[in-house]
Write an enzyme that holds these catalytic residues in place. Structure first.
Site, PDB file in Angstrom:
ATOM      1  N   CYS A 121       0.859  -1.181   0.000  1.00  0.00           N
ATOM      2  CA  CYS A 121       0.000   0.000   0.000  1.00  0.00           C
ATOM      3  C   CYS A 121       0.894   1.229   0.000  1.00  0.00           C
ATOM      4  O   CYS A 121       2.106   1.123   0.156  1.00  0.00           O
ATOM      5  CB  CYS A 121      -0.923   0.003   1.216  1.00  0.00           C
ATOM      6  SG  CYS A 121      -2.350   1.100   1.001  1.00  0.00           S
ATOM      7  N   LYS A 201     -12.521  -4.958   2.731  1.00  0.00           N
ATOM      8  CA  LYS A 201     -11.921  -4.132   3.768  1.00  0.00           C
ATOM      9  C   LYS A 201     -12.826  -2.938   4.015  1.00  0.00           C
ATOM     10  O   LYS A 201     -13.025  -2.112   3.123  1.00  0.00           O
ATOM     11  CB  LYS A 201     -10.533  -3.660   3.318  1.00  0.00           C
ATOM     12  CG  LYS A 201      -9.839  -2.766   4.327  1.00  0.00           C
ATOM     13  CD  LYS A 201      -8.430  -2.432   3.870  1.00  0.00           C
ATOM     14  CE  LYS A 201      -7.735  -1.504   4.828  1.00  0.00           C
ATOM     15  NZ  LYS A 201      -6.384  -1.160   4.361  1.00  0.00           N
ATOM     16  N   LYS A 254     -11.621  -7.948   6.566  1.00  0.00           N
ATOM     17  CA  LYS A 254     -11.000  -7.102   7.578  1.00  0.00           C
ATOM     18  C   LYS A 254     -11.901  -5.930   7.889  1.00  0.00           C
ATOM     19  O   LYS A 254     -12.372  -5.300   6.943  1.00  0.00           O
ATOM     20  CB  LYS A 254      -9.660  -6.627   7.014  1.00  0.00           C
ATOM     21  CG  LYS A 254      -8.970  -5.562   7.811  1.00  0.00           C
ATOM     22  CD  LYS A 254      -7.729  -5.125   7.078  1.00  0.00           C
ATOM     23  CE  LYS A 254      -7.085  -3.979   7.820  1.00  0.00           C
ATOM     24  NZ  LYS A 254      -5.868  -3.544   7.201  1.00  0.00           N
ATOM     25  N   SER A 280      -6.136  -3.837  14.837  1.00  0.00           N
ATOM     26  CA  SER A 280      -5.548  -3.164  15.998  1.00  0.00           C
ATOM     27  C   SER A 280      -6.576  -2.757  17.048  1.00  0.00           C
ATOM     28  O   SER A 280      -6.360  -2.950  18.246  1.00  0.00           O
ATOM     29  CB  SER A 280      -4.760  -1.943  15.528  1.00  0.00           C
ATOM     30  OG  SER A 280      -5.596  -1.042  14.820  1.00  0.00           O
TER      31      SER A 280
HETATM   32  C1  PBG Z   1      -4.022   0.658   5.291  1.00  0.00           C
HETATM   33  C2  PBG Z   1      -4.072  -0.357   6.369  1.00  0.00           C
HETATM   34  C3  PBG Z   1      -4.885  -0.293   7.499  1.00  0.00           C
HETATM   35  C4  PBG Z   1      -4.589  -1.405   8.285  1.00  0.00           C
HETATM   36  C5  PBG Z   1      -3.665  -2.155   7.580  1.00  0.00           C
HETATM   37  N1  PBG Z   1      -3.337  -1.500   6.402  1.00  0.00           N
HETATM   38  C6  PBG Z   1      -5.957   0.583   7.904  1.00  0.00           C
HETATM   39  C7  PBG Z   1      -6.063   1.952   7.525  1.00  0.00           C
HETATM   40  O1  PBG Z   1      -5.226   2.786   7.947  1.00  0.00           O
HETATM   41  O2  PBG Z   1      -7.021   2.244   6.834  1.00  0.00           O
HETATM   42  C8  PBG Z   1      -5.217  -1.658   9.615  1.00  0.00           C
HETATM   43  C9  PBG Z   1      -4.734  -2.805  10.392  1.00  0.00           C
HETATM   44  C10 PBG Z   1      -5.080  -2.716  11.830  1.00  0.00           C
HETATM   45  O3  PBG Z   1      -5.853  -1.858  12.289  1.00  0.00           O
HETATM   46  O4  PBG Z   1      -4.562  -3.569  12.568  1.00  0.00           O
HETATM   47  N2  PBG Z   1      -3.657   0.166   4.049  1.00  0.00           N
HETATM   48 ZN    ZN Z   2      -3.167   2.004   2.825  1.00  0.00          ZN
END
Ligand code: PBG
Ligand code: ZN
Length: 330
Positions: A121, A201, A254, A280
């Site tokens: 990403c 997601k 997710k 998280s």
């Molecule tokens: C963004 C990304 C996010 C997470 C993983 N990759 C979320 C975001 O900022 O939108 C979240 C993972 C987590 O909360 O543990 N590409």
């Molecule tokens: Zn991202």
């Protein structure tokens, strides 16, 4: 009619051996993927305040941690990069000497059996914190551009594959991202590198602590023009189908605990291997309540992780990975 109930379900519950024999779902260390946040530098072990027990590492300390986890039976990790040098395109995402690439090379050299998955990403690398390139869509209004972002995601995936990643995990929620990454990988000779597609997601409040961990909050606006709206379960099928058609080897839902219904739906409708990400905020909820003495951490963490598996996930990405490995090993 007898005064006593004839149907006695409790007879199946008195004996612990019988309970174990009847358990339909069991979480094992083989199911788990442990996330790692890696920064440049050496000897870094920086606690993430909103994710008690989790650290930001440098490549050397991350390698040591992964070695400890591997000794406990953990067989897969998911890498996120944390960088200071951010720019408008997120160019550190495809820098061969960036922390994720450096750690990937170290892990594949020192722990070749460990499955290394890299998050693909731009949000960890852009100065604006969005998952793709920003363009002006009308005077004074910006949004993430889809198709130019695809090229950059492809470049990032190739750099990660070159470092040795076993799988890349495009998470930007751009339309066509799996196809773009697959094509970029194949063109560069990485046809064996797999894709874990973040098919489903949701734009979620549960990512709060991650944004501290990855230092990637959007500087303005939010991610709702690309991540899914949690009120629209109807788009789940289309998102998963698109990722499968585009070549995803494993698909992901997710967050996880908040979307057990979605995991179960995807399991019913598709044969593809399915991963779920216990994110998280879902981790932080349990940690905070346990720290306050309001619930028992081990009981709660095992229950929710088992529920994610029972809903249909084959693979669970979880910050509890090391603790679960410890608990299962006792
Ligand atoms: C963004 C990304 C996010 C997470 C993983 N990759 C979320 C975001 O900022 O939108 C979240 C993972 C987590 O909360 O543990 N590409
Ligand atoms: Zn991202």
């Amino acid at each position: 009619m007898s005064a006593f109930p004839t149907r006695r379900l409790r007879r199946l519950r008195y004996n612990p051996t019988l309970r174990d024999m009847l358990a339909e779902v069991r979480v094992g260390v083989d199911d788990l993927v442990a996330p790692i946040f890696v920064k440049p530098g050496e000897n870094v072990t920086h606690p993430i305040a909103s994710m008690p027990g989790q650290l930001q590492f440098s490549p050397d300390t991350a390698l040591a941690a992964a070695g400890r986890w591997a000794a406990k039976g953990i067989r897969a990790v998911l890498l996120f990069g944390v960088v200071e040098r951010k720019d408008s395109t997120g160019s550190q995402a495809w820098a061969d000497d960036a922390p994720v690439q450096t750690l990937t090379r170290l892990l594949k050299a020192e722990l070749p059996e460990l499955l290394v998955i890299t998050d693909t990403c731009l949000c960890e690398y852009t100065d604006h914190g969005h998952c793709g390139l920003l363009v002006e869509t009308s005077p004074g209004k910006v949004d993430v551009e889809n198709d130019e972002t695809l090229t950059l995601l492809g470049r990032a995936a190739v750099s990660q594959a070159r470092a040795g990643a076993d799988m890349v995990a495009p998470s930007a929620m751009m339309d066509g991202q799996v196809a773009a990454v697959r094509q970029a990988l194949d063109t560069e000779g990485f046809s064996r590198t797999g894709i874990l597609g973040y098919a489903v997601k949701f734009a979620s409040g549960m990512y709060g602590p991650f944004r501290e961990a990855a230092e990637n909050p959007p500087q303005s606006g939010d991610r709702r023009s690309y991540q899914m709206d949690y009120r629209t379960a109807g788009q789940v099928l289309a998102e998963v189908q698109a990722d499968i058609d585009e070549g995803a080897d494993i698909i992901m839902v997710k967050p996880a605990a908040t979307y057990l219904d979605v995991i179960a739906q995807v399991r019913r409708q598709f044969d593809a291997p399915l991963a779920a990400y216990h994110v998280s905020g879902e981790y932080a909820q349990i940690k905070a309540a346990a720290a306050a003495g309001w619930l028992d951490e081990r009981t709660a963490a095992m229950e929710i992780t088992t529920a994610i598996k029972r809903a249909g996930a084959d693979i669970i990405i979880t910050y509890f990975a090391e603790q679960i490995a410890d608990w299962l090993g006792e």
